[in-house]
Design a protein around this motif. Structure first.
Motif, PDB file in Angstrom:
ATOM      1  N   MET A 204     -32.749  -5.459  73.190  1.00  0.00           N
ATOM      2  CA  MET A 204     -31.804  -4.603  72.506  1.00  0.00           C
ATOM      3  C   MET A 204     -30.723  -4.134  73.481  1.00  0.00           C
ATOM      4  SD  MET A 204     -33.372  -1.792  69.992  1.00  0.00           S
ATOM      5  CE  MET A 204     -32.550  -1.411  68.538  1.00  0.00           C
ATOM      6  N   SER A 205     -29.524  -4.481  73.178  1.00  0.00           N
ATOM      7  CA  SER A 205     -28.438  -4.075  74.064  1.00  0.00           C
ATOM      8  C   SER A 205     -27.845  -2.754  73.593  1.00  0.00           C
ATOM      9  CB  SER A 205     -27.362  -5.167  74.081  1.00  0.00           C
ATOM     10  OG  SER A 205     -26.720  -5.211  72.825  1.00  0.00           O
ATOM     11  N   LEU A 206     -27.009  -2.205  74.439  1.00  0.00           N
ATOM     12  CA  LEU A 206     -26.362  -0.942  74.101  1.00  0.00           C
ATOM     13  C   LEU A 206     -25.469  -1.086  72.874  1.00  0.00           C
ATOM     14  CD1 LEU A 206     -26.759   0.718  77.057  1.00  0.00           C
ATOM     15  CD2 LEU A 206     -24.790   1.748  75.968  1.00  0.00           C
ATOM     16  N   LYS A 207     -24.867  -2.240  72.732  1.00  0.00           N
ATOM     17  CA  LYS A 207     -23.986  -2.479  71.592  1.00  0.00           C
ATOM     18  C   LYS A 207     -24.760  -2.427  70.277  1.00  0.00           C
ATOM     19  CE  LYS A 207     -20.510  -5.711  69.933  1.00  0.00           C
ATOM     20  NZ  LYS A 207     -19.803  -6.964  70.190  1.00  0.00           N
ATOM     21  N   THR A 208     -25.920  -3.033  70.241  1.00  0.00           N
ATOM     22  CA  THR A 208     -26.703  -3.008  69.001  1.00  0.00           C
ATOM     23  C   THR A 208     -27.289  -1.627  68.734  1.00  0.00           C
ATOM     24  OG1 THR A 208     -28.649  -3.819  70.184  1.00  0.00           O
ATOM     25  CG2 THR A 208     -27.286  -5.458  69.055  1.00  0.00           C
ATOM     26  N   ILE A 209     -27.670  -0.929  69.792  1.00  0.00           N
ATOM     27  CA  ILE A 209     -28.163   0.447  69.600  1.00  0.00           C
ATOM     28  C   ILE A 209     -27.056   1.315  69.014  1.00  0.00           C
ATOM     29  CG2 ILE A 209     -28.932   2.520  70.811  1.00  0.00           C
ATOM     30  CD1 ILE A 209     -30.463   0.707  72.712  1.00  0.00           C
ATOM     31  N   TRP A 210     -25.844   1.202  69.585  1.00  0.00           N
ATOM     32  CA  TRP A 210     -24.713   1.998  69.086  1.00  0.00           C
ATOM     33  C   TRP A 210     -24.392   1.629  67.640  1.00  0.00           C
ATOM     34  CZ3 TRP A 210     -22.150   6.223  69.684  1.00  0.00           C
ATOM     35  CH2 TRP A 210     -20.895   6.374  69.085  1.00  0.00           C
ATOM     36  N   LYS A 211     -24.442   0.343  67.344  1.00  0.00           N
ATOM     37  CA  LYS A 211     -24.111  -0.124  66.004  1.00  0.00           C
ATOM     38  C   LYS A 211     -25.162   0.328  64.982  1.00  0.00           C
ATOM     39  CE  LYS A 211     -22.934  -4.361  63.565  1.00  0.00           C
ATOM     40  NZ  LYS A 211     -22.864  -5.804  63.642  1.00  0.00           N
ATOM     41  N   ASP A 212     -26.431   0.273  65.332  1.00  0.00           N
ATOM     42  CA  ASP A 212     -27.501   0.606  64.396  1.00  0.00           C
ATOM     43  C   ASP A 212     -27.729   2.126  64.257  1.00  0.00           C
ATOM     44  OD1 ASP A 212     -27.841  -2.090  63.996  1.00  0.00           O
ATOM     45  OD2 ASP A 212     -29.541  -2.247  65.386  1.00  0.00           O
ATOM     46  N   TYR A 213     -27.531   2.849  65.336  1.00  0.00           N
ATOM     47  CA  TYR A 213     -27.879   4.282  65.327  1.00  0.00           C
ATOM     48  C   TYR A 213     -26.673   5.182  65.599  1.00  0.00           C
ATOM     49  CZ  TYR A 213     -32.554   2.346  65.698  1.00  0.00           C
ATOM     50  OH  TYR A 213     -33.696   1.649  65.484  1.00  0.00           O
ATOM     51  N   LYS A 214     -25.481   4.712  65.242  1.00  0.00           N
ATOM     52  CA  LYS A 214     -24.256   5.464  65.527  1.00  0.00           C
ATOM     53  C   LYS A 214     -24.288   6.859  64.894  1.00  0.00           C
ATOM     54  CE  LYS A 214     -20.508   3.146  65.172  1.00  0.00           C
ATOM     55  NZ  LYS A 214     -19.316   2.447  64.671  1.00  0.00           N
ATOM     56  N   VAL A 215     -24.738   6.956  63.667  1.00  0.00           N
ATOM     57  CA  VAL A 215     -24.767   8.247  62.979  1.00  0.00           C
ATOM     58  C   VAL A 215     -25.706   9.210  63.691  1.00  0.00           C
ATOM     59  CG1 VAL A 215     -25.401   9.394  60.827  1.00  0.00           C
ATOM     60  CG2 VAL A 215     -24.128   7.262  60.760  1.00  0.00           C
ATOM     61  N   LEU A 216     -26.886   8.738  64.082  1.00  0.00           N
ATOM     62  CA  LEU A 216     -27.839   9.604  64.783  1.00  0.00           C
ATOM     63  C   LEU A 216     -27.330  10.006  66.152  1.00  0.00           C
ATOM     64  CD1 LEU A 216     -31.226   7.912  63.890  1.00  0.00           C
ATOM     65  CD2 LEU A 216     -30.291  10.027  62.991  1.00  0.00           C
ATOM     66  N   ILE A 217     -26.710   9.070  66.854  1.00  0.00           N
ATOM     67  CA  ILE A 217     -26.210   9.364  68.201  1.00  0.00           C
ATOM     68  C   ILE A 217     -25.100  10.408  68.147  1.00  0.00           C
ATOM     69  CG2 ILE A 217     -24.986   8.342  70.163  1.00  0.00           C
ATOM     70  CD1 ILE A 217     -26.536   5.735  69.578  1.00  0.00           C
ATOM     71  N   VAL A 218     -24.265  10.366  67.131  1.00  0.00           N
ATOM     72  CA  VAL A 218     -23.160  11.323  67.013  1.00  0.00           C
ATOM     73  C   VAL A 218     -23.632  12.641  66.408  1.00  0.00           C
ATOM     74  CG1 VAL A 218     -20.947  11.734  65.863  1.00  0.00           C
ATOM     75  CG2 VAL A 218     -21.413   9.518  66.901  1.00  0.00           C
ATOM     76  N   MET A 219     -24.493  12.579  65.403  1.00  0.00           N
ATOM     77  CA  MET A 219     -24.896  13.785  64.674  1.00  0.00           C
ATOM     78  C   MET A 219     -25.843  14.676  65.467  1.00  0.00           C
ATOM     79  SD  MET A 219     -23.278  14.068  61.893  1.00  0.00           S
ATOM     80  CE  MET A 219     -24.222  15.294  61.052  1.00  0.00           C
ATOM     81  N   ALA A 220     -26.739  14.098  66.248  1.00  0.00           N
ATOM     82  CA  ALA A 220     -27.721  14.909  66.977  1.00  0.00           C
ATOM     83  C   ALA A 220     -27.054  15.881  67.963  1.00  0.00           C
ATOM     84  CB  ALA A 220     -28.732  14.013  67.671  1.00  0.00           C
ATOM     85  N   PRO A 221     -26.165  15.420  68.844  1.00  0.00           N
ATOM     86  CA  PRO A 221     -25.498  16.383  69.733  1.00  0.00           C
ATOM     87  C   PRO A 221     -24.590  17.357  68.975  1.00  0.00           C
ATOM     88  CG  PRO A 221     -25.247  14.163  70.584  1.00  0.00           C
ATOM     89  CD  PRO A 221     -25.841  14.050  69.230  1.00  0.00           C
ATOM     90  N   SER A 222     -23.957  16.892  67.916  1.00  0.00           N
ATOM     91  CA  SER A 222     -23.090  17.779  67.130  1.00  0.00           C
ATOM     92  C   SER A 222     -23.900  18.901  66.502  1.00  0.00           C
ATOM     93  CB  SER A 222     -22.371  16.998  66.034  1.00  0.00           C
ATOM     94  OG  SER A 222     -21.600  15.980  66.579  1.00  0.00           O
ATOM     95  N   LEU A 223     -25.027  18.547  65.926  1.00  0.00           N
ATOM     96  CA  LEU A 223     -25.899  19.548  65.311  1.00  0.00           C
ATOM     97  C   LEU A 223     -26.434  20.517  66.359  1.00  0.00           C
ATOM     98  CD1 LEU A 223     -27.095  20.322  62.581  1.00  0.00           C
ATOM     99  CD2 LEU A 223     -29.039  18.847  63.109  1.00  0.00           C
ATOM    100  N   ALA A 224     -26.784  20.001  67.517  1.00  0.00           N
ATOM    101  CA  ALA A 224     -27.278  20.858  68.601  1.00  0.00           C
ATOM    102  C   ALA A 224     -26.187  21.833  69.051  1.00  0.00           C
ATOM    103  CB  ALA A 224     -27.742  20.002  69.768  1.00  0.00           C
ATOM    104  N   LEU A 225     -24.954  21.365  69.174  1.00  0.00           N
ATOM    105  CA  LEU A 225     -23.860  22.248  69.596  1.00  0.00           C
ATOM    106  C   LEU A 225     -23.550  23.312  68.547  1.00  0.00           C
ATOM    107  CD1 LEU A 225     -21.429  19.707  71.268  1.00  0.00           C
ATOM    108  CD2 LEU A 225     -22.697  21.543  72.386  1.00  0.00           C
ATOM    109  N   VAL A 226     -23.629  22.953  67.279  1.00  0.00           N
ATOM    110  CA  VAL A 226     -23.382  23.928  66.216  1.00  0.00           C
ATOM    111  C   VAL A 226     -24.447  25.026  66.262  1.00  0.00           C
ATOM    112  CG1 VAL A 226     -23.450  24.245  63.717  1.00  0.00           C
ATOM    113  CG2 VAL A 226     -22.100  22.401  64.695  1.00  0.00           C
ATOM    114  N   HIS A 227     -25.707  24.647  66.406  1.00  0.00           N
ATOM    115  CA  HIS A 227     -26.776  25.639  66.458  1.00  0.00           C
ATOM    116  C   HIS A 227     -26.685  26.494  67.708  1.00  0.00           C
ATOM    117  CE1 HIS A 227     -29.111  24.760  62.900  1.00  0.00           C
ATOM    118  NE2 HIS A 227     -28.805  23.495  63.085  1.00  0.00           N
TER     119      HIS A 227
END
Length: 63
Positions: A1-24
Motif C-alpha cells: 500500500m503506497s501513500l497515494k492509495t492510502i490518501w485516495k482511499d482514506y482522504k475523508v478520514l485523514i482530513v476530518m480527524a484532525p479537523s474534528l480534533a481542532l474544533v473540539h
C-alpha cells in the motif's frame, strides 16, 4: 500500500480527524476561558450589614 492509495482511499478520514480534533480543542478552550464564564454567584448582603449601612447613611445626612 503506497501513500497515494492510502490518501485516495482514506482522504475523508485523514482530513476530518484532525479537523474534528481542532474544533473540539478550540471549543474546550473557549468553554474554559474565564472571559466566557457565567458568573452564577451574586452578592446578597446580610440583613445586619444593610441595616448598619442604612443607619450610617441617615446619620451622615443629618450632619
Amino acid at each position: 500500500m503506497s501513500l497515494k492509495t492510502i490518501w485516495k482511499d482514506y482522504k475523508v478520514l485523514i482530513v476530518m480527524a484532525p479537523s474534528l480534533a481542532l474544533v473540539h480543542w478550540g471549543w474546550f478552550h473557549i468553554k474554559s476561558s474565564p472571559l466566557f464564564q457565567v458568573k452564577t454567584e451574586s452578592f446578597v448582603p446580610e440583613p445586619g450589614i444593610v441595616a448598619y449601612v442604612m443607619q450610617s447613611n441617615e446619620k451622615n445626612k443629618e450632619k
